[in-house]
Design an enzyme around this catalytic site. Structure first.
Site, mmCIF file in Angstrom:
data_model
loop_
_atom_site.group_PDB
_atom_site.id
_atom_site.type_symbol
_atom_site.label_atom_id
_atom_site.label_comp_id
_atom_site.label_asym_id
_atom_site.label_seq_id
_atom_site.Cartn_x
_atom_site.Cartn_y
_atom_site.Cartn_z
ATOM 1 C CD GLU A 247 -3.246 0.144 0.792
ATOM 2 O OE1 GLU A 247 -3.012 0.688 0.168
ATOM 3 O OE2 GLU A 247 -3.977 -1.178 0.515
HETATM 4 ZN ZN LIG Z 1 -6.482 -0.716 -3.860
#
Ligand SMILES: [Zn+2]
Length: 282
Positions: A247
């Site tokens: 992320e």
């Molecule tokens: Zn995503």
């Protein structure tokens, strides 16, 4: 034709003629949407497309296989998935740069990569780009985890209050993009799966405990947990394949070049140290 003509013809030849029209159009859309992608560079990748599956809006579902240099036997199989969510620009952009690096003559990769530069093309190519596919489905809730029928819709209603951005679809693997990724997992039998998103600024991991990562570049491990129909629940928990989710910190801004290179090195090191060597131990 003389030898010199042959040689000069090969030097000036453009990669364009070898790309089918669907890929040419894909590269044009890709370059129009992202600053990191240039049209000729995209054509040079010679992307392959699924024969059996297309996106809802009939765009090609593209992939590229990368093998180690000098015909070395690969030390593992990495399925890399970018752009499950179409509006996470930085994640898709960085993946494109990594694919170029892996395909460059200087590449030192020891692995067989099955690289998906953009799993949700309809999402990225909408104006504005969307997280979901063209059916409005969050593909990362559409994977056929065994609990899908029982929990996916219920979780969407109760946990997400029917937030459209988390809609899991009408049935498990209802979407062609999901069906395609599931088929690739079944056929390629990856040693590890890496998927990339934004903007939580962390590393998530699902799968056998021994392969839990520490750091990739500046991103540190913090478990987010899985959801019915997420890739982590389907491939990590159900199929027991190590699934690493990056992320990035921002959906709009890229890390700097040093960090970009550092992260790709760390990804291979993760497979080498946590997965490949573990397999030797067993
Ligand atoms: Zn995503």
């Amino acid at each position: 034709m003389s030898m010199s003509q042959t040689a000069s013809a090969s030097v000036v030849s453009s990669p364009a003629p070898s790309n089918p029209p669907a890929i040419t159009e894909f590269c044009q859309d890709f370059a129009d949407k992202l600053r990191t992608v240039d049209y000729q560079g995209c054509l040079t990748l010679n992307l392959n497309q699924s024969i059996e599956h297309k996106s809802i809006e009939h765009r090609p579902l593209t992939y590229k296989e990368v093998l180690p240099a000098n015909n070395q036997p690969p030390k593992g199989r990495i399925l890399f998935i970018s752009g499950i969510h179409g509006d996470e620009y930085s994640a898709i952009s960085i993946s494109y740069l990594w694919l170029q690096t892996l395909l460059s003559p200087e590449s030192q990769t020891q692995y067989h990569w099955l690289f998906l530069p953009l799993a949700n093309p309809d999402g990225l190519f909408q104006s504005p780009a969307t997280r979901q596919n063209a059916d409005g489905v969050d593909l990362n809730r559409n994977f056929p985890s065994p609990d899908w029928d029982e929990l996916a819709i219920r979780t969407w209603k109760n946990h997400y209050r029917m937030n459209k951005r988390r809609y899991p679809g009408p049935t498990a693997a209802s979407e062609p993009e999901t069906q395609w990724m599931v088929q690739l997992v079944e056929r390629f039998k990856p040693t590890a799966i890496i998927s990339i998103h934004a903007p939580y600024g962390l590393l998530d991991y699902d799968g056998p405990e021994h392969a839990q990562p520490n750091k990739i570049g500046h991103l540190k491990h913090r478990a987010l947990g899985t959801y019915p129909g997420s890739l982590g629940r389907y491939a990590g928990e159900h199929l027991n394949i190590p699934v690493l989710t990056l992320e990035l910190k921002s959906a709009g801004r890229m890390p700097n070049q040093t960090e970009i290179n550092h992260m790709l090195n760390d990804l291979e090191t993760w497979v080498t140290e946590k997965i490949e060597q573990k397999e030797w131990d067993l």
